[in-house]
Design a protein around this motif. Sequence first.
Motif, short mmCIF file in Angstrom:
data_model
loop_
_atom_site.label_atom_id
_atom_site.label_comp_id
_atom_site.label_asym_id
_atom_site.label_seq_id
_atom_site.Cartn_x
_atom_site.Cartn_y
_atom_site.Cartn_z
N MET A 90 47.54 15.81 20.87
CA MET A 90 47.00 16.89 20.09
C MET A 90 47.68 16.83 18.72
O MET A 90 48.76 17.36 18.53
N GLU A 107 45.42 21.62 25.90
CA GLU A 107 45.00 20.28 26.29
C GLU A 107 45.66 19.94 27.62
O GLU A 107 46.88 20.09 27.76
N SER A 150 41.39 13.71 30.02
CA SER A 150 41.93 14.91 29.39
C SER A 150 40.83 15.88 28.98
O SER A 150 39.66 15.51 28.83
N ARG A 151 41.24 17.12 28.82
CA ARG A 151 40.31 18.18 28.42
C ARG A 151 41.03 19.06 27.41
O ARG A 151 42.20 19.40 27.60
N GLU A 152 40.33 19.44 26.36
CA GLU A 152 40.89 20.37 25.39
C GLU A 152 40.02 21.62 25.33
O GLU A 152 38.83 21.53 25.09
#
Length: 134
Positions: A1, A35, A41-43
């Motif tokens: 990030m 995140e 991954s997911r934000e």
Amino acid sequence: MKRENVCWNDRKRNFLGLPWTFTKYAYDNDRLFIETGFFSSREDEVRLYRVVDLTLTRSLWQKVIGTGTIHCDSVDKTMKNFDIKNIKNPYKVKEELSELVEKARKSNRVFARESMDYSDNDGFDPIDDIDDNH
């Protein structure tokens, strides 16, 4: 990030208070980011003006290792209730986040209307009555 203009960022801490997890938190002047994940991954993002309540909790163990969890309630469709778990300096982060939420609400002209139960046994609700007459 990696972001510009970030006011704060941290990682979720493990049970020893070490930042060895794959959850990252950050916020800037108008958004909060979470995140998660390593391989996949997911934000998630929530606009600060949509946050309606912040609650800080600290277990005995969190007090010992200097962390805390901030619970956030929001009116965002995908992130209604979420936690910023096991972060360092939780009091400072909560206060700064609270100030940014208020600034974002003012700049976006969002005013919270406290939820009050005005209805009585006859079904009269002054808020609905005002809305119907105007």
